[in-house]
Design an enzyme around this catalytic site. Structure first.
Site, PDB file in Angstrom:
ATOM      1  N   ARG A  24       3.102   4.326  -1.058  1.00 25.54           N
ATOM      2  CA  ARG A  24       2.694   5.496  -1.641  1.00 25.54           C
ATOM      3  C   ARG A  24       3.908   5.386  -2.593  1.00 25.54           C
ATOM      4  O   ARG A  24       3.744   5.812  -3.721  1.00 25.54           O
ATOM      5  CB  ARG A  24       2.960   6.905  -1.062  1.00 25.54           C
ATOM      6  CG  ARG A  24       1.240   7.593  -0.422  1.00 25.54           C
ATOM      7  CD  ARG A  24       1.647   9.048   0.424  1.00 25.54           C
ATOM      8  NE  ARG A  24       0.307   9.143   0.410  1.00 25.54           N
ATOM      9  CZ  ARG A  24      -0.203  10.005   0.378  1.00 25.54           C
ATOM     10  NH1 ARG A  24      -0.936  10.332  -0.395  1.00 25.54           N
ATOM     11  NH2 ARG A  24      -2.413   9.826   1.132  1.00 25.54           N
TER      12      ARG A  24
ATOM     13  N   HIS B 158       1.089  -1.394   0.091  1.00 26.00           N
ATOM     14  CA  HIS B 158       0.607   0.067   0.284  1.00 26.00           C
ATOM     15  C   HIS B 158       0.973   1.052  -0.365  1.00 26.00           C
ATOM     16  O   HIS B 158       0.391   2.378  -0.139  1.00 26.00           O
ATOM     17  CB  HIS B 158      -1.201   0.013   1.199  1.00 26.00           C
ATOM     18  CG  HIS B 158      -0.404   0.477   2.552  1.00 26.00           C
ATOM     19  ND1 HIS B 158       0.567  -0.218   3.408  1.00 26.00           N
ATOM     20  CD2 HIS B 158      -0.130   1.682   3.115  1.00 26.00           C
ATOM     21  CE1 HIS B 158       1.258   0.020   4.373  1.00 26.00           C
ATOM     22  NE2 HIS B 158       0.517   0.981   4.046  1.00 26.00           N
TER      23      HIS B 158
HETATM   24  C1  UD1 Z   1      -1.513   6.252   5.687  1.00 28.05           C
HETATM   25  C2  UD1 Z   1      -0.170   6.638   6.287  1.00 28.05           C
HETATM   26  C3  UD1 Z   1       0.973   5.013   6.288  1.00 28.05           C
HETATM   27  C4  UD1 Z   1       0.169   3.674   6.805  1.00 28.05           C
HETATM   28  C5  UD1 Z   1      -1.039   4.050   6.192  1.00 28.05           C
HETATM   29  C6  UD1 Z   1      -2.178   3.064   6.761  1.00 28.05           C
HETATM   30  C7  UD1 Z   1      -0.151   9.204   5.834  1.00 28.05           C
HETATM   31  C8  UD1 Z   1       1.032   9.949   5.311  1.00 28.05           C
HETATM   32  N1  UD1 Z   1       0.340   7.464   5.878  1.00 28.05           N
HETATM   33  O1  UD1 Z   1      -1.508   6.545   4.440  1.00 28.05           O
HETATM   34  O2  UD1 Z   1       2.066   5.407   7.053  1.00 28.05           O
HETATM   35  O3  UD1 Z   1       0.885   2.964   6.154  1.00 28.05           O
HETATM   36  O4  UD1 Z   1      -2.165   4.675   6.255  1.00 28.05           O
HETATM   37  O5  UD1 Z   1      -2.714   2.167   5.511  1.00 28.05           O
HETATM   38  O6  UD1 Z   1      -0.470   9.425   6.930  1.00 28.05           O
HETATM   39  N2  UD1 Z   1      -9.384   4.804   1.886  1.00 28.05           N
HETATM   40  C9  UD1 Z   1     -10.688   4.513   2.641  1.00 28.05           C
HETATM   41  N3  UD1 Z   1     -11.405   3.708   3.526  1.00 28.05           N
HETATM   42  C10 UD1 Z   1     -10.482   3.952   4.418  1.00 28.05           C
HETATM   43  C11 UD1 Z   1      -8.979   4.153   4.673  1.00 28.05           C
HETATM   44  C12 UD1 Z   1      -8.425   5.091   3.439  1.00 28.05           C
HETATM   45  O7  UD1 Z   1     -11.284   4.627   1.195  1.00 28.05           O
HETATM   46  O8  UD1 Z   1     -10.493   3.271   5.607  1.00 28.05           O
HETATM   47  C13 UD1 Z   1      -8.735   5.537   1.235  1.00 28.05           C
HETATM   48  C14 UD1 Z   1      -8.648   6.646   0.537  1.00 28.05           C
HETATM   49  O9  UD1 Z   1      -9.147   7.672  -0.476  1.00 28.05           O
HETATM   50  C15 UD1 Z   1      -7.852   7.844   0.760  1.00 28.05           C
HETATM   51  C16 UD1 Z   1      -6.613   6.993   0.538  1.00 28.05           C
HETATM   52  O10 UD1 Z   1      -7.307   5.280   0.835  1.00 28.05           O
HETATM   53  O11 UD1 Z   1      -7.820   8.535   0.101  1.00 28.05           O
HETATM   54  C17 UD1 Z   1      -5.113   6.646   1.504  1.00 28.05           C
HETATM   55  O12 UD1 Z   1      -5.411   7.017   2.983  1.00 28.05           O
HETATM   56  P1  UD1 Z   1      -4.054   8.016   2.950  1.00 28.05           P
HETATM   57  O13 UD1 Z   1      -5.023   7.671   4.853  1.00 28.05           O
HETATM   58  O14 UD1 Z   1      -4.706   9.121   3.014  1.00 28.05           O
HETATM   59  O15 UD1 Z   1      -2.665   7.407   2.960  1.00 28.05           O
HETATM   60  P2  UD1 Z   1      -2.299   6.299   2.881  1.00 28.05           P
HETATM   61  O16 UD1 Z   1      -1.234   5.800   1.819  1.00 28.05           O
HETATM   62  O17 UD1 Z   1      -3.225   5.161   3.515  1.00 28.05           O
HETATM   63  N1  UDP Z   2      -4.157  -5.428   8.961  1.00 22.07           N
HETATM   64  C1  UDP Z   2      -5.797  -5.706   9.377  1.00 22.07           C
HETATM   65  N2  UDP Z   2      -6.010  -6.513   7.928  1.00 22.07           N
HETATM   66  C2  UDP Z   2      -5.578  -6.136   6.517  1.00 22.07           C
HETATM   67  C3  UDP Z   2      -3.447  -5.575   6.470  1.00 22.07           C
HETATM   68  C4  UDP Z   2      -3.401  -5.418   7.515  1.00 22.07           C
HETATM   69  O1  UDP Z   2      -5.495  -5.527  10.502  1.00 22.07           O
HETATM   70  O2  UDP Z   2      -5.914  -6.985   6.203  1.00 22.07           O
HETATM   71  C5  UDP Z   2      -2.937  -4.858  10.786  1.00 22.07           C
HETATM   72  C6  UDP Z   2      -2.532  -5.585  10.322  1.00 22.07           C
HETATM   73  O3  UDP Z   2      -1.992  -6.578  11.094  1.00 22.07           O
HETATM   74  C7  UDP Z   2      -1.240  -4.152  10.980  1.00 22.07           C
HETATM   75  C8  UDP Z   2      -1.926  -3.200  10.409  1.00 22.07           C
HETATM   76  O4  UDP Z   2      -2.676  -3.505   9.845  1.00 22.07           O
HETATM   77  O5  UDP Z   2      -1.469  -4.413  12.640  1.00 22.07           O
HETATM   78  C9  UDP Z   2      -0.594  -2.445   9.557  1.00 22.07           C
HETATM   79  O6  UDP Z   2      -1.300  -1.588   8.889  1.00 22.07           O
HETATM   80  P1  UDP Z   2      -0.635  -0.760   7.691  1.00 22.07           P
HETATM   81  O7  UDP Z   2      -0.436  -2.105   6.738  1.00 22.07           O
HETATM   82  O8  UDP Z   2      -2.440  -0.408   6.472  1.00 22.07           O
HETATM   83  O9  UDP Z   2       0.025   0.872   8.133  1.00 22.07           O
HETATM   84  P2  UDP Z   2       1.590   0.700   8.179  1.00 22.07           P
HETATM   85  O10 UDP Z   2       1.510  -0.210   9.578  1.00 22.07           O
HETATM   86  O11 UDP Z   2       2.047  -0.218   6.661  1.00 22.07           O
HETATM   87  O12 UDP Z   2       1.407   1.853   8.625  1.00 22.07           O
END
Ligand code: UD1
Ligand code: UDP
Length: 364
Positions: free
Chosen positions: A207, A205
């Protein structure tokens, strides 16, 4: 009684902050107030339900395709009134997200001390992970209390001139969460799918992985699945529309690959625990793989979690198609190579990190 405002907004922050909320509630010596920004919606709600944490404030900020600056501005604006109303003795934030950055800044502007859970992680490169390396450094800069998960994270802070009296090495609260989820019974069709063959779990996931790096990795996985029909590859796809599009375009329609909605954390942790191999660019999943003793390939060029690589359970595979394919095949076919990565020491904690943080909070 002292009041601590815990602010978080994404799935990984919730997984790692909820154990601390539960521990503070259990002790009853410091009053926890929970504010979620709602940077994530669906992903956050699932985790709160699992830990049965009902936030005192839900700012519900998520928008589809939200921008970094737009979200930062929205968090700053919405957090101000919460901080003013609650006037906490300490604001606690976690990790390196936009929520963590904005909450630390908003507290700093009001002279409210900041505590940083998972402090001191570094790659040394502001471009990877982007923008998280910037966020975590900035949060550390304004923090009065740095809760470093490992001795290495503490060393990073000391190198940057942090006074040692501000740092506590606690372990990672993510390991506390893992113990909580794995205690629960779990049955799910995704686990049945994995049990039909050699189970592999994949998450992507980041960026900086979007575009070519992610496409390269997915091409490797697609070829792997075709060449090894006995594999069962489970990939819960992150809701980020760009991730969804890329992953479905590359992997949909392959019989031994199951693409799913993001999984609830209890089921996901059970899937990880039963996997033969984990492939991930996630931060938290790296720690969980190491804690579970399951070999994992880190699909990134750099990691801020080098301890697991040094311990031998994680391998930094990069994002090149050839390298990822070759490493996967080696670990799936060469028993000696797999055994050498299995059950290595876990450097990320013993499941008591929340207790250590709570003890410090009681005394501050
Ligand atoms: C964010 C965090 C990243 C983390 C990730 C975990 C920042 C800068 N980065 O990145 O460190 O690893 O979350 O997942 O904060 N979206 C949904 N539903 C949700 C969540 C997200 O639709 O429940 C979609 C939205 O369109 C959103 C996009 O995902 O715009 C990206 O989410 P965002 O939190 O902005 O950034 P991440 O790249 O996910
Ligand atoms: N996770 C979850 N369901 C999923 C994928 C991940 O509950 O389908 C959990 C995972 O076990 C961990 C957390 O989400 O605890 C990690 O989140 P993510 O990979 O989105 O973010 P990061 O840790 O890279 O910031």
């Amino acid at each position: 009684m002292k009041k601590v405002l815990l602010v978080f907004g994404t799935r990984p922050e919730a997984v790692k902050m909820c154990p601390l909320v539960l521990e503070l509630r259990r002790r009853g010596t410091v009053r926890p107030v929970v504010c979620v920004t709602g940077q994530h919606r669906l992903l956050l709600r699932d985790v709160l339900e699992i830990f049965q944490v009902t936030p005192d404030y839900d700012l519900a900020l998520m928008e589809r395709e939200q921008s970094l600056d737009g979200l930062t501005a929205a968090c700053l604006t919405a957090l101000g009134p919460v901080l003013e109303r609650e006037s906490p003795d300490l604001a606690l934030v976690h990790g390196d997200t936009t929520t963590a950055l904005a909450a630390a800044m908003a507290a700093f502007y009001r002279h409210i001390p900041v505590g940083h859970v998972e402090a001191g992680l570094r790659t040394g490169d502001l471009a990877a992970p982007f923008p998280e390396e910037f966020n975590r450094r900035t949060v550390d800069m304004v923090s009065r209390y740095a809760f470093a998960p490992t001795a290495e994270a503490r060393e990073n802070l000391l190198r940057e001139g942090f006074d040692s009296s501000r740092i506590w090495v606690t372990g990672n609260t993510g390991i506390d969460a893992l113990q909580y989820t794995l205690r629960q019974d779990c049955a799910d069709p995704a686990l049945d799918f994995l049990a039909e063959g050699i189970p592999v779990v994949l998450t992507l996931h980041r960026r900086e992985s979007l575009g070519r790096p992610m496409e390269e990795v997915l091409a490797a996985v697609r070829t792997l699945a075709a060449d090894m029909p006995g594999l069962r590859i489970l990939c819960p796809v992150h809701p980020n529309p760009q991730v969804q599009e890329t992953v479905y375009a590359a992997l949909a329609g392959q019989e031994n690959i199951r693409l799913t909605e993001p999984m609830d954390t209890v089921t996901f942790h059970h899937a990880l625990a039963g996997a033969r191999l984990i492939l991930t660019d996630s931060g938290g999943v790296q720690e969980e793989a190491a804690a579970l003793g399951v070999p994992a390939l880190v699909l990134r060029e750099k990691t801020e979690r080098p301890e697991g690589i040094q311990a031998g359970g994680l391998l930094l595979a990069g994002t090149g198609r050839e390298a990822v394919y070759t490493q996967c095949r080696r670990l799936l076919e060469d028993e000696t190579a797999w055994q050498a990565m299995r059950n290595r020491p876990n450097p990320y904690g013993d499941g008591h990190a929340s207790e250590r943080i709570a003890e410090v909070l009681e005394q501050f």
